[in-house]
Design an enzyme around this catalytic site. Structure first.
Site, PDB file in Angstrom:
ATOM      1  N   GLU A 556      45.645  15.192 -32.123  1.00 29.38           N
ATOM      2  CA  GLU A 556      46.638  14.748 -32.844  1.00 29.38           C
ATOM      3  C   GLU A 556      46.893  13.281 -33.532  1.00 29.38           C
ATOM      4  O   GLU A 556      47.630  12.886 -34.382  1.00 29.38           O
ATOM      5  CB  GLU A 556      47.864  14.845 -31.977  1.00 29.38           C
ATOM      6  CG  GLU A 556      48.430  16.054 -31.066  1.00 29.38           C
ATOM      7  CD  GLU A 556      49.456  16.069 -30.638  1.00 29.38           C
ATOM      8  OE1 GLU A 556      50.678  16.615 -30.753  1.00 29.38           O
ATOM      9  OE2 GLU A 556      49.517  15.219 -29.435  1.00 29.38           O
ATOM     10  N   ASP A 580      51.676  16.443 -35.619  1.00 31.66           N
ATOM     11  CA  ASP A 580      51.408  15.199 -35.330  1.00 31.66           C
ATOM     12  C   ASP A 580      50.274  14.727 -36.264  1.00 31.66           C
ATOM     13  O   ASP A 580      50.112  13.654 -36.464  1.00 31.66           O
ATOM     14  CB  ASP A 580      51.261  14.830 -33.771  1.00 31.66           C
ATOM     15  CG  ASP A 580      52.663  14.734 -33.459  1.00 31.66           C
ATOM     16  OD1 ASP A 580      53.641  14.079 -33.743  1.00 31.66           O
ATOM     17  OD2 ASP A 580      53.023  15.312 -32.073  1.00 31.66           O
ATOM     18  N   CYS A 627      47.309  24.537 -32.730  1.00 27.66           N
ATOM     19  CA  CYS A 627      48.455  24.708 -32.253  1.00 27.66           C
ATOM     20  C   CYS A 627      49.610  24.278 -32.988  1.00 27.66           C
ATOM     21  O   CYS A 627      50.771  24.462 -32.396  1.00 27.66           O
ATOM     22  CB  CYS A 627      48.478  24.550 -30.800  1.00 27.66           C
ATOM     23  SG  CYS A 627      48.502  22.878 -30.305  1.00 27.66           S
TER      24      CYS A 627
HETATM   25  C1  PEP Z   1      51.559  19.326 -32.827  1.00 28.15           C
HETATM   26  O1  PEP Z   1      52.000  18.056 -32.953  1.00 28.15           O
HETATM   27  O2  PEP Z   1      51.255  19.895 -33.818  1.00 28.15           O
HETATM   28  C2  PEP Z   1      52.061  20.008 -31.731  1.00 28.15           C
HETATM   29  C3  PEP Z   1      52.042  21.204 -31.473  1.00 28.15           C
HETATM   30  O3  PEP Z   1      52.918  19.442 -30.764  1.00 28.15           O
HETATM   31  P1  PEP Z   1      54.427  19.276 -30.883  1.00 28.15           P
HETATM   32  O4  PEP Z   1      55.107  19.975 -32.141  1.00 28.15           O
HETATM   33  O5  PEP Z   1      55.020  19.668 -29.539  1.00 28.15           O
HETATM   34  O6  PEP Z   1      54.501  17.656 -31.151  1.00 28.15           O
HETATM   35 MG    MG Z   2      52.272  17.094 -31.117  1.00 29.89          MG
END
Ligand code: PEP
Ligand code: MG
Length: 695
Positions: A556, A580, A627
């Site tokens: 991230e 992120d 993800c």
């Molecule tokens: C992301 O940052 O892409 C992630 C999947 O985590 P979150 O959206 O929960 O920060």
């Molecule tokens: Mg994230």
């Protein structure tokens, strides 16, 4: 700062706390206020929140919120009664530590929140001017995607006239108000149950909060005083909720404005019962509602004749936006108020995907759109039919399509929609919205439930707590930070709250026999952090006799993407958190709609980070997934496959569509597409290229 002092200034029977400073940058908003009130109600003592010389009942939500406490404000608590000291002790951390802000709702909630975060960014409408250039086109913010064509139906504020006096005795009026509130509570319970069946518990909780307002002691006292002065129950109740709603609305803050809507909503429900005007609005067939604002109850009780809605007020975080998404109704909010001039019965097209309402479209336009909608529905049905089959490209490469989930309900739904596993379990919901740390048993129960829902053959990737940034928990002391998203967040925080971190890891490991367990650390920026967390996990695994767990990290932060080749030597897998990663690569706050165009995960700079990660893992025993929201964006799928990712983890409803998208593509062609877009210089160019050249 916050220990208890004996005896108060005004009366020696009152226990008084020292001054407590609001440290959350977001102030003390609806959610922490609700937790404070709920906790206060558990104590028999009278409890007051004190600011300057003003004192408010800490058991009343409207009273506590009425203070509109902002970052840096100082308050104190006073309590009188047998459990006064305990009450103050329990309440101080809620105020001092602060809780999650309403704007972080998605993260705290298991299902809808996760889905909302996984929605691919829509740069199309996030920044467009709201004022129509063409008088038949109105732009707004997408509250819930989808397309509908129908006729306009204006929903006006249902102001129900009430008689000031009824001629009944105050005792009778008081009883009538009591009975009406009891009936309203019953209604709310039914709506909550219906909403829970249609979506999930977190959305249903909106109506739980309404029920709480119905019993607010301050609102009740206000109304009962008026009744004693000879006013009717309806008049007294209306005066009460309107007084508080106006106070909230005047605070000029989106979150308080949303609570004013909630108050009026719950207030009118009681008035309808008291005045016998409880009948439902009759909607014409195939209508699109046009309103200044809709209340959560309006939205939850819409019938099948309503195809979508469009409002002037309301933001992406409003309850109606959340409910519209859970009901699958296309909706746009934040449109220009000139929509209110649209006459009932006018033909409309609502293209919520693009944030556009079109007045008087040509018949051919409606035809086109309806064809598009029908073919989308047909396609969706087909995708769902094939969802259990693997996602294999035309040239024989399998891509795992996994789910991003927030709880057991999502896990069950993901399995029924053909997920190959869970690529991201956001576990923050287990830690947020409470005053004390969860115990290992409680956490383990949640992980075991999810593992069971998934079954022994599917991978389950559990992300350890991603607290910090916009998410605070009162039982971990965090200093105020100027840039919380660049501060002690994710794994950085876990490594500073070791006992809680170990409790979580142990609880996760207890699910290891039930599924293919993976543990993933969020917001990793250095190899040292990863090594420390991995060693700790392995150590606990040894103590517990667990060896079959895989350990990985989220990519991230640009530093981790650039040095992925080193991480890949030591990790079993890496999953790109592109939400992120985009925020940090582009230095653009992911939650700021004005920056949506800049924070586009298809920017070639972000794609270069993804490439660096995949290249870094090549030839090593380390798979790479995505993800972040981009994995569920059909336009991005060929690029991600072409860059070489092994897994796409997407919001639950998107699984069938992404699987079928994979089946349409050839990896060889995707590789060419990926190398072409890496040469481009802007996200706009990438999107244009993909639109023109990829079918
Ligand atoms: C992301 O940052 O892409 C992630 C999947 O985590 P979150 O959206 O929960 O920060
Ligand atoms: Mg994230």
């Amino acid at each position: 700062m916050s220990e208890i002092l004996n005896s108060g200034p005004d009366n020696s029977e009152w226990e008084v706390s020292k001054e407590i400073t609001i440290i959350s940058p977001h102030g003390f908003h609806a959610r922490p206020a609700a937790i404070l009130v709920k906790t206060a109600k558990k104590f028999a003592s009278d409890i007051r929140l004190v600011k300057d010389d003003r004192r408010q009942n800490a058991k009343s939500l409207v009273a506590v919120m009425g203070f509109a406490l902002q970052h840096g404000d100082t308050v104190a608590l006073e309590a009188k009664g047998a459990d006064a000291k305990e009450a103050i002790e329990a309440l101080i951390p809620i105020i001092a530590g602060d809780m999650e802000d309403e704007s972080g709702q998605s993260a705290a909630q298991p299902a809808g929140g996760a889905a909302a975060r996984d929605t691919p960014p829509s740069p199309v409408n996030a920044n467009t001017p709201r004022l129509p250039a063409d008088k038949s086109v109105f732009r707004g913010i997408t509250a819930s995607p989808g397309i509908a064509a129908g006729v306009a139906k204006r929903v006006t504020d249902s102001d129900i006239p009430v008689a000031e006096n009824s001629g009944l005795t105050p005792a009778n009026e008081k009883q009538a108000l009591f009975d009406a509130r009891a009936l309203a509570k019953q209604d709310l319970k039914e709506i909550a149950d219906k909403t829970e069946t249609a979506s999930d518990a977190s959305h249903a909780a909106i109506f739980g909060a309404h029920a709480e307002l119905l019993e607010d002691p301050e609102m009740t006292e206000y109304a009962e005083k008026l009744i004693l002065n000879g006013k009717s129950a309806a008049f007294a109740w209306k005066s009460s909720y309107e007084t508080y709603a106006k106070r909230f609305a005047a605070l000029n803050n989106e979150l308080f404005a949303a609570r004013a809507v909630d108050l009026r909503d719950v207030g009118r429900r009681v008035i309808r019962i008291l005045t016998g005007t409880n009948e439902k609005t009759a909607y014409p067939e195939n209508c699109i509602l046009i309103a200044e604002e809709l209340t959560p109850s309006d939205t939850a009780s819409l019938d099948e004749k309503v195809l979508g809605f469009c409002t002037v007020k309301g933001g992406a975080t409003s309850h109606i936006a959340i409910l519209a998404r859970s009901l699958g109704l296309p909706a746009i909010v934040g449109t220009d108020e000139s929509i209110l001039e649209i006459a009932d019965g006018s033909p409309l097209i609502l293209n919520a995907d693009e944030g556009v309402l079109r007045l008087n479209p040509a018949p051919a336009e409606i035809d086109d759109l309806m064809k598009k909608r029908a073919s989308m529905a047909e396609r969706r049905a087909n995708d769902v039919k094939n969802a259990a089959k693997p996602a294999v490209t035309r040239d024989g490469n399998r891509i795992e399509v996994a789910a991003n989930i927030g709880g057991t309900r999502d896990a069950n739904q993901a399995v029924s929609l053909g997920c190959d596993g869970v690529g991201l379990l956001r576990s923050e919901f287990l830690f947020l919205g409470r005053n004390t740390a969860p115990e290992e048993d409680e956490l383990a129960e949640a992980y075991v439930g999810i593992a069971r829902a998934l079954g022994p053959d599917k991978p389950l990737v559990v992300r350890t707590m991603d607290i910090g940034g916009d998410k605070q928990i009162p039982y971990i002391k965090q200093d105020k930070e100027d840039n919380p998203f660049l501060g002690v967040r994710g794994l950085r925080l876990s490594l500073r709250a070791l006992e809680l971190f170990k409790t979580q890891i142990r609880a996760i490991l207890r699910a290891s026999k039930l599924c293919k367990l993976h543990i993933m650390f969020p917001m990793v920026s250095t190899l040292d952090e990863f090594r420390e967390a991995a060693a700790l996990t392995r150590g606990l695994g040894r103590e517990m006799g667990v060896s079959e767990v895989k350990i990985g990290l989220m990519i991230e932060v640009p530093s981790a993407a650039i040095l992925a080749r080193h991480f890949a030597e030591e990790a079993d897998f890496m999953s790109l958190g592109t939400n992120d990663l985009t925020q940090y690569t582009m230095a653009a706050d992911r939650g700021n709609p004005k920056l949506a165009e800049i924070a586009d995960g298809l920017n070639p700079a972000v794609l270069a980070m993804i490439k660096s990660t995949v290249d870094g893992a090549r030839g090593k025993n380390c798979w790479v997934g995505v993800c972040g929201g981009i994995a569920g964006d059909p336009a991005a799928v060929p690029v991600l496959i072409g860059l070489g990712v092994d897994e796409l983890s997407v919001s639950v409803p998107a699984i069938p569509q992404i699987k079928s998208r994979v089946r349409e593509l050839s990896k060889g062609e995707c590789e060419k597409i990926a190398s072409s877009v890496l040469e481009l210089s802007t996200a706009g160019e990438v999107r244009k290229y993909l639109k023109q050249t990829v079918s």
